[in-house]
Design a protein around this motif. Structure first.
Motif, PDB file in Angstrom:
ATOM      1  N   GLU A 358       0.958  -1.207   0.071  1.00 20.93           N
ATOM      2  CA  GLU A 358       0.037  -0.074   0.061  1.00 20.93           C
ATOM      3  C   GLU A 358       0.852   1.044  -0.061  1.00 20.93           C
ATOM      4  O   GLU A 358       0.667   2.113  -0.610  1.00 20.93           O
ATOM      5  CB  GLU A 358      -0.859   0.006   1.347  1.00 20.93           C
ATOM      6  N   PHE A 361       2.065   2.187  -3.539  1.00 17.90           N
ATOM      7  CA  PHE A 361       1.096   2.567  -4.465  1.00 17.90           C
ATOM      8  C   PHE A 361       1.217   3.927  -5.145  1.00 17.90           C
ATOM      9  O   PHE A 361       1.546   4.909  -4.236  1.00 17.90           O
ATOM     10  CB  PHE A 361      -0.170   2.185  -3.994  1.00 17.90           C
ATOM     11  N   ASN A 363      -0.625   6.938  -6.653  1.00 15.50           N
ATOM     12  CA  ASN A 363      -2.356   7.316  -6.616  1.00 15.50           C
ATOM     13  C   ASN A 363      -3.060   6.290  -5.958  1.00 15.50           C
ATOM     14  O   ASN A 363      -4.478   6.238  -6.288  1.00 15.50           O
ATOM     15  CB  ASN A 363      -2.748   7.789  -8.190  1.00 15.50           C
ATOM     16  N   LYS A 365      -3.360   3.168  -6.205  1.00 10.78           N
ATOM     17  CA  LYS A 365      -3.728   1.928  -6.983  1.00 10.78           C
ATOM     18  C   LYS A 365      -2.356   1.034  -7.354  1.00 10.78           C
ATOM     19  O   LYS A 365      -1.349   1.363  -7.368  1.00 10.78           O
ATOM     20  CB  LYS A 365      -4.051   2.512  -8.489  1.00 10.78           C
ATOM     21  N   ASN A 366      -2.991  -0.450  -7.342  1.00 11.44           N
ATOM     22  CA  ASN A 366      -1.787  -1.293  -7.466  1.00 11.44           C
ATOM     23  C   ASN A 366      -1.657  -1.649  -9.005  1.00 11.44           C
ATOM     24  O   ASN A 366      -1.965  -2.513  -9.394  1.00 11.44           O
ATOM     25  CB  ASN A 366      -2.290  -2.637  -6.858  1.00 11.44           C
ATOM     26  N   ASN A 367      -0.965  -0.603  -9.860  1.00 13.84           N
ATOM     27  CA  ASN A 367      -1.076  -0.528 -11.245  1.00 13.84           C
ATOM     28  C   ASN A 367       0.093  -1.701 -11.514  1.00 13.84           C
ATOM     29  O   ASN A 367      -0.016  -2.352 -12.734  1.00 13.84           O
ATOM     30  CB  ASN A 367      -0.654   0.647 -11.723  1.00 13.84           C
ATOM     31  N   ASP A 389      -7.645  -3.395  -2.161  1.00  7.69           N
ATOM     32  CA  ASP A 389      -6.484  -2.725  -2.759  1.00  7.69           C
ATOM     33  C   ASP A 389      -6.390  -3.496  -3.915  1.00  7.69           C
ATOM     34  O   ASP A 389      -5.122  -2.863  -4.655  1.00  7.69           O
ATOM     35  CB  ASP A 389      -5.336  -3.131  -1.704  1.00  7.69           C
ATOM     36  N   ASP A 390      -7.081  -4.233  -4.371  1.00 10.53           N
ATOM     37  CA  ASP A 390      -6.903  -4.997  -5.694  1.00 10.53           C
ATOM     38  C   ASP A 390      -5.261  -5.531  -6.067  1.00 10.53           C
ATOM     39  O   ASP A 390      -4.693  -5.549  -6.918  1.00 10.53           O
ATOM     40  CB  ASP A 390      -7.016  -3.840  -6.983  1.00 10.53           C
TER      41      ASP A 390
END
Length: 539
Positions: A358, A361, A363, A365-367, A389-390
């Protein structure tokens, strides 16, 4: 290279089937009715393969295993499933008699599990392994790879005494006699294993090719494998060997998952090492994520637990990497747009890893699709956090064949009821990909799919399944092994489905996985495995 596979029951999507697949070179160009495609592609130059009404599914993709180590295990003493220390000793003695030359410099094998011992359920020590030999080093790994037992010869070679400094992120245990016991945990295992001379490169080449052949016979068309930094400690040599093999042997797709011995080695990899290589341009051999280990295993009681073990209250498990060190790795990987996957089994290991992810990440997001490998012991709040959290999960439902016998004792019934929550994760929107972690389990995917669907052991126990609310259906299990495994390697747009412009990777099965009794799923055998439009295995 043009082929038409027809007269099949071709799985396209949930409740959606077709009959025929037309391929050109490495890709699928059309999926449809047999009659239509036979008429459209009647040219005699197009090879036509009759599937004889059999079920066809996308090629199976093991999201996490140790391919080289599995190959090694098939060339070592078979100690998997032994029912006693005495049986293990006897198997090693027989192997030594049959293979004297191979044992001249030592014996290394993996597979024992003290919980399967019928009477004396203890971890083997130096006194036990001295019964095999006191002349050559003996190193025998627990099935999880997180505890190792050795004979006294290994201790002597390492120069260990009770006063020796402990290894970083691991221990050698001291016996009641005040001398090292021959038992090693976590990172200390590597020092014991290094005593046994390594296989030659030519032996490794042969084992890898043999393992490829076995894998495609099981219906695997892709593997995501952690060999570099675990089985192969010398990264540059390992990368070079795989690249050389893949010049001629393109029968299964392989994606590296890479470990490092120290942070400086990782920095070098990113700046002047393999990460900068231009050699990974085809669809067969790929560089993949950084692989970290946060904890050990449930069976060995080295998985990190928030409240300690239900059957060993003062034991909280062992961290393989400290939080601060882990942040360094994850932050540097994220800065270089590199995915991170982390071995996490206990709830404390999962919680700490999720927090670390986390923080990295961008923004929120877990890109980069950072992933939890195993993700076994969870409460509902942790499951919801992972999904929110994807964060991806590489799961091994087959672990339940053994773990269902110990998890309530280790963790308590309440926590056990919310663990191995692969259905809940999926329903909450998380990406869950299946694998076997071979050689911890055999890489054959069908017992794994059986376990995900039934939550029963290989003997069909317990009736109704182990916490059956976490059972998935056949469609979900196949998708976890195909399109979800493709997702965790950023290839869901070309792999994991039988559809136009996807890679022509698929498997013809000997029975219909969608209609048979679920108890039969573990017995399924591929009749044909197709990779890149080529028939690489035929029964």
């Amino acid at each position: 290279m043009k082929k038409l596979f027809y007269n099949g029951k071709v799985y396209v999507n949930r409740d959606e089937f077709q009959e025929a697949i037309y391929t050109e070179d490495e890709f699928i160009k059309e999926v449809g009715k047999s009659e239509d495609l036979l008429e459209k592609y009647s040219d005699s130059a197009i090879e036509k393969i009759d599937c004889n009404g059999k079920t066809v599914i996308p090629g199976l993709n093991d999201s996490h295993l140790h391919f080289m180590q599995f190959g090694e295990s098939r060339n070592q003493v078979d100690i998997e499933g032994v029912k006693s220390i005495e049986e293990m000793i006897e198997r090693c003695k027989i192997f030594m008699k049959k293979n004297p030359k191979r044992c001249e410099k030592g014996i290394h094998a993996i597979g024992w599990n003290q919980d399967l011992f019928v009477e004396d359920k203890r971890i083997p020590n130096r006194f036990d392994l001295d019964k095999i030999s006191t002349e050559i080093p003996i190193v025998l790994e627990r099935v999880c790879g997180h505890i190792v037992s050795s004979n006294t010869k290994v201790i002597e070679i390492l120069g260990l005494t009770k006063d020796s400094p402990q290894y970083p992120d691991g221990e050698f245990l001291i016996g009641e006699d005040g001398y090292p016991s021959g038992v090693y945990t976590a990172n200390a295992c590597n020092f014991a294993k290094d005593v046994i001379p390594d296989f030659t490169l030519e032996e490794r080449r042969e084992m890898l090719i043999e393992t490829m052949d076995y894998a495609i016979s099981c219906g695997l068309t892709s593997v995501q494998s952690n060999d570099v930094g675990t089985t192969f400690m010398n990264g540059p040599v390992a990368f070079a060997l795989l690249k050389d093999i893949y010049k001629e042997n393109k029968k299964i797709r392989y994606r590296h998952q890479v470990c490092f011995n120290d942070f400086s080695e990782f920095e070098k990899y990113l700046t002047v090492g393999e990460f900068k290589s231009e050699d990974y341009k085809d669809n067969y051999l790929k560089l993949g994520p950084l692989k970290l280990f946060k904890d050990g295993s449930l069976g060995a009681r080295t998985a990190l637990m928030r409240k300690g073990y239900n059957d060993d209250k003062e034991n909280y498990g062992l961290p393989w990497i400290k939080d601060e060190e882990m942040r360094k790795y994850v932050n540097l990987a994220s800065e270089n747009n590199l995915q991170v996957i982390t071995h996490t089994i206990g709830d404390k290991a999962i919680e700490d890893t999720v927090k670390c992810y986390e923080e990295s990440f961008k923004n929120g997001k877990n890109n980069l699709r950072h992933t939890l490998v195993h993700c076994q012991i969870t409460d509902r709040e942790l499951v919801e956090r992972i999904a929110k959290d994807d964060i991806c999960v590489m799961a091994q439902p087959i672990f339940l064949d053994y773990d269902m016998k110990i998890v309530e004792d280790r963790c308590g019934r309440d926590l056990a009821s919310t663990s191995y929550a692969f259905k809940s994760l999926k329903d909450l929107g998380a990406h869950v990909a299946y694998g076997t972690d071979a050689p911890v389990e055999n890489l054959n995917p069908f017992p794994n799919i059986y376990m995900a669907v039934t939550r029963k052991d290989k003997l069909g126990k317990p009736e109704g399944g182990f916490y059956p609310k976490e059972c998935v259906d056949v469609y979900e299990a196949i998708d976890a092994y195909t399109v979800e495994s493709a997702y965790v390697e950023f290839e869901e747009d070309i792999k994991g489905r039988i559809k136009k412009d996807f890679l022509a990777d698929f498997v013809v099965l000997d029975r219909d996985i969608f209609t048979i009794d679920p108890m039969e799923i573990k017995e399924i055998k591929p009749l044909m495995t197709i990779v890149g439009g080529k028939i690489v295995y035929k029964r």
